[in-house]
Design an enzyme around this catalytic site. Structure first.
Site, PDB file in Angstrom:
ATOM      1  N   SER A  98       1.930   2.156  -5.720  1.00  0.00           N
ATOM      2  CA  SER A  98       1.073   1.311  -5.346  1.00  0.00           C
ATOM      3  C   SER A  98       1.306  -0.144  -5.425  1.00  0.00           C
ATOM      4  O   SER A  98       2.284  -0.423  -4.291  1.00  0.00           O
ATOM      5  CB  SER A  98       0.018   1.294  -6.548  1.00  0.00           C
ATOM      6  OG  SER A  98      -1.308   0.811  -6.121  1.00  0.00           O
ATOM      7  N   ASP A 240      -3.140  -3.527  -1.127  1.00  0.00           N
ATOM      8  CA  ASP A 240      -2.218  -3.296  -1.942  1.00  0.00           C
ATOM      9  C   ASP A 240      -1.089  -2.280  -1.313  1.00  0.00           C
ATOM     10  O   ASP A 240      -1.250  -1.681  -0.083  1.00  0.00           O
ATOM     11  CB  ASP A 240      -2.286  -2.708  -3.449  1.00  0.00           C
ATOM     12  CG  ASP A 240      -3.127  -1.380  -3.519  1.00  0.00           C
ATOM     13  OD1 ASP A 240      -3.830  -1.108  -2.370  1.00  0.00           O
ATOM     14  OD2 ASP A 240      -2.523  -0.694  -4.252  1.00  0.00           O
ATOM     15  N   ASP A 242      -0.533   0.954  -1.525  1.00  0.00           N
ATOM     16  CA  ASP A 242      -1.065   2.268  -1.101  1.00  0.00           C
ATOM     17  C   ASP A 242      -2.343   1.937  -0.520  1.00  0.00           C
ATOM     18  O   ASP A 242      -3.083   3.067  -0.125  1.00  0.00           O
ATOM     19  CB  ASP A 242      -0.654   3.430  -1.813  1.00  0.00           C
ATOM     20  CG  ASP A 242      -1.516   3.193  -3.311  1.00  0.00           C
ATOM     21  OD1 ASP A 242      -2.027   1.976  -3.583  1.00  0.00           O
ATOM     22  OD2 ASP A 242      -1.871   4.138  -3.987  1.00  0.00           O
ATOM     23  N   ASP A 244      -5.309   1.567  -1.594  1.00  0.00           N
ATOM     24  CA  ASP A 244      -6.635   1.877  -2.112  1.00  0.00           C
ATOM     25  C   ASP A 244      -7.659   0.839  -2.489  1.00  0.00           C
ATOM     26  O   ASP A 244      -8.408   0.889  -2.797  1.00  0.00           O
ATOM     27  CB  ASP A 244      -6.588   3.030  -3.349  1.00  0.00           C
ATOM     28  CG  ASP A 244      -5.467   2.672  -4.357  1.00  0.00           C
ATOM     29  OD1 ASP A 244      -4.906   1.449  -4.170  1.00  0.00           O
ATOM     30  OD2 ASP A 244      -5.144   3.272  -5.274  1.00  0.00           O
TER      31      ASP A 244
HETATM   32 MG    MG Z   1      -3.011   1.189  -5.290  1.00  0.00          MG
END
Ligand code: MG
Length: 455
Positions: A98, A240, A242, A244
């Protein structure tokens, strides 16, 4: 429930320290063995330099346990979550750390409903790992790996959930800062499909994240803000590692913390939907309560962590959830954080409104926040929280995650750290002066309670 490897969102560590090929192989075998007897898993990874080799190790472990594998390639985490439901797979895995720095990597484990696995399953995996009660090579037949590109299907679903005609007519411009990570592969195309002119910043993949780092801290998104100002964009969005999460900036180049954008999304949904519950962790701003009260809605609090928000949304049949870190959960798409969906919804909000983003945000209830930490040994934490709950007068006390004391226009949240012998103290009030006084009062309150039990 204490866990050794799983944190608030999956397993993470430094590559070569916790995250070694041996560890990833064994924990993957434990995950496969605990989660599935047979079936299919989908896998994707972020753009870190260590991700391709770690992903191959995970895949090998699953094949050796007799599980079919669908490899989605380098994609955002929410796309893997979408794929689990879309392909009716039995589980998903994302090789990602992440927002952590480039030397980290990790695993996010996704359940058959597309949501990160709960704590009971995390614990079950760890027990399987410790006891080594998994057997590789139990399959008699070779299982398949299928490579699949689901980006077009994923984009179609998002685009189908907003008012494309309205957005196209508005002729918006947006700056997208992908942080050299996987959001770069999707968000610009989602927005272009909506007729939004896109200017991209840090949208070339680079596993070292050289642009502005991989954590979308508003203070690090200055280039995105500058670009938005220069190209006269209507909004900007940064992700960020990844993707999400989504952090937004306005037409003047100002970047906002996530508490502002989730409040705006809440206000929009409550005005446009019959479903008027907003789900958010106890650490969120009172602004979300003011908005709910003004619009005839209500706020449902959860412990801090995206899994709790997702699970509560499903249990209560809620349409929207949000976190102050820029996580937005929109159930018609999927009840998990999704930075790409958030970007599309922002386009919809601005297309519908006659106001600019800076005006819309300035109309939201205004609060100020501060935080501090205070040392407290782990064995005293429960006693201290009980003491505060019993002895402090507040309008409302929420104790689902630490102790939150709510007063008429301010609150104090005292949360024990899960990893360190400290309490984290968060305060919020209507003015900067009041916040400072409240912070000092809270520190004194906690220090006195600790002292009572120290002898
Ligand atoms: Mg993330």
């Amino acid at each position: 429930m204490k866990r050794k490897y799983f944190g608030t969102n999956g397993i993470r560590g430094v590559v070569g320290k916790l995250i070694t090929p041996d560890f990833v192989s064994r924990i993957s075998s434990a995950i496969a063995s605990y989660m599935l007897d047979k079936g299919t898993m989908v896998i994707g990874s972020d753009s870190r330099l260590s991700s391709p080799s770690l992903k191959e190790i995970v895949i090998s472990s699953f094949l050796a346990q007799g599980i079919e594998v669908i490899d989605l390639g380098i994609v955002p985490t929410p796309l893997v979550q979408f794929a689990v439901s879309y392909l009716q797979a039995d589980m998903g895995l994302v090789v990602t750390a992440s927002h952590n720095p480039p030397e980290f990597n990790g695993l996010k484990v996704i359940d058959s409903d597309g949501i990160e696995i709960d704590i009971v399953k995390q614990k079950g995996i760890e027990e399987t790992f410790e006891a080594e009660t998994y057997q590789d090579g139990k399959t008699e037949t070779n299982k398949n790996i299928t490579k699949m590109n689901l980006i077009p299907e994923y984009i179609n679903q998002i685009v189908g959930l907003v008012d494309v005609d309205l957005i196209q007519k508005k002729k918006l411009t947006a700056v997208v800062d992908g942080g050299n990570a996987v959001g770069s592969l999707v968000t610009p195309y989602v927005l272009r499909n909506l007729g939004i002119r896109v200017v991209s910043v840090n949208c070339q993949l680079d596993g070292k994240f050289p642009g502005r780092g991989v954590e979308p801290d508003p203070r690090k998104l200055r280039v995105m803000g500058y670009a938005a100002n220069q190209v006269k964009a209507d909004f900007s969005v940064g992700h960020d590692g990844d993707a999400d999460r989504a952090i937004f900036g306005d037409e003047k180049g100002k970047i906002y913390f996530g508490d502002k954008s989730i409040a705006l999304f809440e206000s929009w949904i409550l005005q446009n939907s019959d479903n008027k519950q907003f789900v958010t962790p106890v650490s969120s701003s009172l602004a979300v309560v003011d908005i709910a009260e003004n619009l005839g809605g209500s706020v449902t609090w959860t412990p801090v962590g995206c899994i709790y928000v997702s699970r509560k949304m499903i249990a209560n049949n809620c349409i929207l959830g949000g976190e102050e870190n820029g996580g937005l959960f929109y159930a018609p798409h999927q009840s998990v954080r999704d930075g790409m969906m958030a970007a599309a919804l922002m386009g919809n909000i601005l297309a519908e409104s006659q106001s600019t983003l800076s005006d819309l945000i300035s109309e939201l209830p205004q609060y100020y926040q501060a935080k501090e930490k205070i040392k407290c040994s782990n064995n005293l934490k429960e006693l201290v929280m009980e003491d505060i709950k019993t002895n402090v007068q507040a309008d409302e006390i929420i104790s689902i995650d630490g102790v939150k004391l709510i007063f008429s226009d301010s609150w104090i949240l005292i949360r024990p750290s899960g990893t360190e012998p400290i309490f984290r103290i968060f305060v919020e009030a209507k003015s900067k002066e009041k916040v400072e006084i409240l912070l000092q009062d809270s520190l004194k309150l906690v220090a006195e309670a600790i002292q009572k039990y120290q002898q």
